[in-house]
Motif scaffolding. Structure first.
Motif, PDB file in Angstrom:
ATOM      1  N   LEU A 165      -4.463   5.861  -3.742  1.00 58.67           N
ATOM      2  CA  LEU A 165      -4.742   4.946  -2.633  1.00 58.67           C
ATOM      3  C   LEU A 165      -3.586   3.961  -2.453  1.00 58.67           C
ATOM      4  O   LEU A 165      -3.201   3.647  -1.321  1.00 58.67           O
ATOM      5  N   ASP A 166      -3.043   3.475  -3.560  1.00 60.61           N
ATOM      6  CA  ASP A 166      -1.857   2.619  -3.458  1.00 60.61           C
ATOM      7  C   ASP A 166      -0.715   3.358  -2.766  1.00 60.61           C
ATOM      8  O   ASP A 166       0.067   2.769  -2.009  1.00 60.61           O
ATOM      9  N   ALA A 167      -0.617   4.667  -3.027  1.00 60.18           N
ATOM     10  CA  ALA A 167       0.491   5.467  -2.512  1.00 60.18           C
ATOM     11  C   ALA A 167       0.401   5.707  -1.010  1.00 60.18           C
ATOM     12  O   ALA A 167       1.363   6.206  -0.404  1.00 60.18           O
ATOM     13  N   VAL A 168      -0.756   5.392  -0.394  1.00 64.67           N
ATOM     14  CA  VAL A 168      -0.868   5.507   1.072  1.00 64.67           C
ATOM     15  C   VAL A 168      -1.138   4.153   1.722  1.00 64.67           C
ATOM     16  O   VAL A 168      -1.439   4.091   2.916  1.00 64.67           O
ATOM     17  N   THR A 169      -1.011   3.073   0.945  1.00 58.97           N
ATOM     18  CA  THR A 169      -1.250   1.735   1.516  1.00 58.97           C
ATOM     19  C   THR A 169      -0.096   0.798   1.140  1.00 58.97           C
ATOM     20  O   THR A 169       0.893   0.696   1.852  1.00 58.97           O
ATOM     21  N   THR A 170      -0.230   0.129   0.012  1.00 59.79           N
ATOM     22  CA  THR A 170       0.723  -0.936  -0.318  1.00 59.79           C
ATOM     23  C   THR A 170       2.117  -0.412  -0.632  1.00 59.79           C
ATOM     24  O   THR A 170       3.109  -1.041  -0.258  1.00 59.79           O
ATOM     25  N   VAL A 171       2.222   0.725  -1.319  1.00 57.38           N
ATOM     26  CA  VAL A 171       3.560   1.224  -1.670  1.00 57.38           C
ATOM     27  C   VAL A 171       4.352   1.606  -0.417  1.00 57.38           C
ATOM     28  O   VAL A 171       5.487   1.155  -0.246  1.00 57.38           O
ATOM     29  N   PRO A 172       3.809   2.434   0.481  1.00 59.15           N
ATOM     30  CA  PRO A 172       4.599   2.750   1.677  1.00 59.15           C
ATOM     31  C   PRO A 172       4.861   1.546   2.567  1.00 59.15           C
ATOM     32  O   PRO A 172       5.899   1.497   3.245  1.00 59.15           O
ATOM     33  N   ALA A 173       3.963   0.573   2.570  1.00 64.15           N
ATOM     34  CA  ALA A 173       4.239  -0.647   3.343  1.00 64.15           C
ATOM     35  C   ALA A 173       5.495  -1.332   2.813  1.00 64.15           C
ATOM     36  O   ALA A 173       6.334  -1.816   3.581  1.00 64.15           O
ATOM     37  N   GLY A 174       5.641  -1.340   1.487  1.00 62.78           N
ATOM     38  CA  GLY A 174       6.836  -1.916   0.891  1.00 62.78           C
ATOM     39  C   GLY A 174       8.083  -1.084   1.108  1.00 62.78           C
ATOM     40  O   GLY A 174       9.195  -1.619   1.104  1.00 62.78           O
ATOM     41  N   VAL A 175       7.904   0.222   1.291  1.00 64.03           N
ATOM     42  CA  VAL A 175       9.045   1.087   1.589  1.00 64.03           C
ATOM     43  C   VAL A 175       9.549   0.818   3.009  1.00 64.03           C
ATOM     44  O   VAL A 175      10.755   0.707   3.249  1.00 64.03           O
ATOM     45  N   VAL A 176       8.620   0.714   3.949  1.00 67.08           N
ATOM     46  CA  VAL A 176       8.994   0.506   5.351  1.00 67.08           C
ATOM     47  C   VAL A 176       9.570  -0.886   5.572  1.00 67.08           C
ATOM     48  O   VAL A 176      10.540  -1.057   6.306  1.00 67.08           O
ATOM     49  N   GLU A 177       8.986  -1.886   4.930  1.00 61.35           N
ATOM     50  CA  GLU A 177       9.457  -3.263   5.069  1.00 61.35           C
ATOM     51  C   GLU A 177       9.636  -3.880   3.684  1.00 61.35           C
ATOM     52  O   GLU A 177       8.747  -4.585   3.196  1.00 61.35           O
ATOM     53  N   PRO A 178      10.766  -3.618   3.040  1.00 64.17           N
ATOM     54  CA  PRO A 178      10.982  -4.146   1.685  1.00 64.17           C
ATOM     55  C   PRO A 178      10.856  -5.660   1.639  1.00 64.17           C
ATOM     56  O   PRO A 178      11.363  -6.379   2.502  1.00 64.17           O
ATOM     57  N   ALA A 211      -2.319  13.807  10.634  1.00 61.15           N
ATOM     58  CA  ALA A 211      -1.675  12.487  10.580  1.00 61.15           C
ATOM     59  C   ALA A 211      -2.581  11.475   9.905  1.00 61.15           C
ATOM     60  O   ALA A 211      -2.625  10.305  10.292  1.00 61.15           O
ATOM     61  N   ASP A 212      -3.306  11.919   8.892  1.00 62.31           N
ATOM     62  CA  ASP A 212      -4.268  11.082   8.179  1.00 62.31           C
ATOM     63  C   ASP A 212      -3.827  10.988   6.724  1.00 62.31           C
ATOM     64  O   ASP A 212      -3.848  11.975   5.987  1.00 62.31           O
ATOM     65  N   LEU A 213      -3.434   9.802   6.304  1.00 63.40           N
ATOM     66  CA  LEU A 213      -2.903   9.640   4.953  1.00 63.40           C
ATOM     67  C   LEU A 213      -3.959   9.818   3.872  1.00 63.40           C
ATOM     68  O   LEU A 213      -3.632  10.216   2.746  1.00 63.40           O
ATOM     69  N   LEU A 214      -5.222   9.523   4.166  1.00 64.95           N
ATOM     70  CA  LEU A 214      -6.260   9.780   3.165  1.00 64.95           C
ATOM     71  C   LEU A 214      -6.414  11.283   2.932  1.00 64.95           C
ATOM     72  O   LEU A 214      -6.681  11.716   1.805  1.00 64.95           O
ATOM     73  N   ASP A 215      -6.234  12.064   3.971  1.00 64.85           N
ATOM     74  CA  ASP A 215      -6.264  13.514   3.829  1.00 64.85           C
ATOM     75  C   ASP A 215      -5.121  13.982   2.929  1.00 64.85           C
ATOM     76  O   ASP A 215      -5.301  14.840   2.050  1.00 64.85           O
ATOM     77  N   ILE A 216      -3.936  13.420   3.123  1.00 63.91           N
ATOM     78  CA  ILE A 216      -2.783  13.753   2.290  1.00 63.91           C
ATOM     79  C   ILE A 216      -3.024  13.332   0.844  1.00 63.91           C
ATOM     80  O   ILE A 216      -2.686  14.050  -0.106  1.00 63.91           O
ATOM     81  N   ALA A 217      -3.622  12.167   0.645  1.00 68.60           N
ATOM     82  CA  ALA A 217      -3.890  11.688  -0.718  1.00 68.60           C
ATOM     83  C   ALA A 217      -4.862  12.608  -1.445  1.00 68.60           C
ATOM     84  O   ALA A 217      -4.713  12.874  -2.643  1.00 68.60           O
ATOM     85  N   LEU A 218      -5.866  13.109  -0.731  1.00 69.58           N
ATOM     86  CA  LEU A 218      -6.817  14.032  -1.349  1.00 69.58           C
ATOM     87  C   LEU A 218      -6.139  15.348  -1.699  1.00 69.58           C
ATOM     88  O   LEU A 218      -6.388  15.931  -2.767  1.00 69.58           O
ATOM     89  N   LEU A 219      -5.258  15.822  -0.827  1.00 67.86           N
ATOM     90  CA  LEU A 219      -4.485  17.023  -1.144  1.00 67.86           C
ATOM     91  C   LEU A 219      -3.623  16.793  -2.382  1.00 67.86           C
ATOM     92  O   LEU A 219      -3.525  17.667  -3.256  1.00 67.86           O
TER      93      LEU A 219
END
Length: 264
Positions: A205-218, A180-188
Motif C-alpha cells: 500500500l505504501d508502494a502505491v501511495t506515499t512512496v510514489p508521491a515522494g518519487v513524483v515530488e521529492p 490504470a488502478d494502482l490497487l489492482d497492480i499492488a494485488l498483482l
C-alpha cells in the motif's frame, strides 16, 4: 500528471536527441527520463546515464530511468543499477532519481544482487516495480519454465530500497491489460512477489501511495498527515487491512482539497 522527457530510442544512437531534450526541459514542469539499454554498447549506455543525470542537475529536476529490462544479467547494458546509484551520489542527486523495471536483478544470485541493492539504498534511488508490464514482456524466448522476471520485492525491502509500484503502460503493445488502478497492480505484485504477511501487504500500500508521491515530488510532505496536500482516494471500508485484498469501492477522489469524483 507529470511529463517526463523520455529518449526512448536513445541519445548517442540518435544524434540530435539531446538537443530535443534540452529544448523540452525548458518547458515548465517537465522532468528528465532515460533509457540507456537502447544504446549500442555498454560504454554508450553508461554515457546515456551520465547525460541524463547531468541534465537533472542542470535543470534542477528529478530523473526517471527505464533500466535493466532483461531476463538475465549477461549483457552489461542491462546491469546498470549500481552505476546509476554511484552516479547519483556523485552528483548529489540522492532522493531525486528513480529507476523502473530492473528485472535483471531477479536473475542475479543473492551475493551479486545484495551489493547492488545496498548501493541503491545508500543513494536513495527509488525502484518502481512494474509487474503487469514485466510479466507480459519477460521470458519470450523460453519454451519451458518460462521466466517471469519481476524485480524482487522482498530483497529490495530487506536492503532498505524505496519501492514504488506502477504499470509501465496501460492497454498498449507493452502492457495490453490494465485498468490504470494502482490497487489492482499492488494485488498483482502480492501474487507474483510471494507477499502474504500483513506487514508486507502494508508495504505494498505504501508502494502505491506515499512512496510514489515522494518519487513524483521529492521532498513534499505526503500521506494522511498534517501539512500534506489533501490528495486522497476515499474507499468504502473502515478496515485498512481489507483495502488491498478486498479492493473496496472507490467512493471519493479528492485532489488538492477539491472533490473530483464522488460516487453516491
Amino acid at each position: 500528471m507529470q511529463l517526463a522527457v523520455f529518449p526512448q530510442e536513445g541519445l548517442l544512437v540518435r544524434p540530435g536527441t539531446l538537443e530535443l531534450l534540452e529544448e523540452a526541459l525548458d518547458l515548465p514542469g517537465a522532468v528528465v527520463g532515460g533509457c540507456p539499454y537502447v544504446e549500442a554498447t555498454a560504454d554508450d549506455a553508461r554515457a546515456h546515464v551520465d547525460l541524463v543525470l547531468d541534465l537533472a542537475v542542470r535543470y534542477g529536476v528529478p530523473a526517471d530511468l527505464h533500466l535493466d529490462l532483461a531476463d538475465d544479467a549477461d549483457d552489461p547494458r542491462f546491469t546498470l543499477a549500481e552505476y546509476v546509484a554511484r552516479s547519483t551520489v556523485a552528483r548529489g542527486l540522492q532522493g531525486r532519481v528513480a529507476i523502473g523495471h530492473v528485472t535483471s536483478l531477479a536473475a542475479m544470485a543473492p551475493g551479486v544482487r545484495g551489493p547492488v541493492l545496498d548501493a541503491l539504498a545508500a543513494a536513495d534511488v527509488a525502484v518502481t516495480v512494474l509487474p503487469a508490464t514485466d510479466l507480459h514482456l519477460g521470458g519470450r524466448g523460453d519454451t519451458v519454465n518460462v521466466r517471469r522476471g519481476v524485480a524482487p520485492l522482498h530483497d529490495l525491502w530487506a536492503h532498505g530500497v524505496r519501492v514504488a509500484l506502477s504499470s509501465n503502460n496501460v492497454r498498449n503493445a507493452f502492457t495490453p491489460t490494465g485498468r490504470a488502478d494502482l490497487l489492482d497492480i499492488a494485488l498483482l505484485a502480492a501474487r507474483v512477489g510471494h507477499v502474504s504477511e500483513q506487514s508486507d501487504l502494508d508495504r505494498l500500500l505504501d508502494a502505491v501511495t506515499t512512496v510514489p508521491a515522494g518519487v513524483v515530488e521529492p521532498g513534499v510532505t505526503c500521506g494522511v498527515t498534517v501539512g500534506a496536500p489533501a490528495d486522497l482516494v476515499v474507499l468504502d471500508t473502515v478496515d485498512p487491512e481489507t483495502v488491498l485484498l478486498d479492493q473496496p469501492r472507490r467512493w471519493m477522489v479528492v485532489a488538492g482539497g477539491t472533490i473530483g469524483f464522488h460516487q453516491t
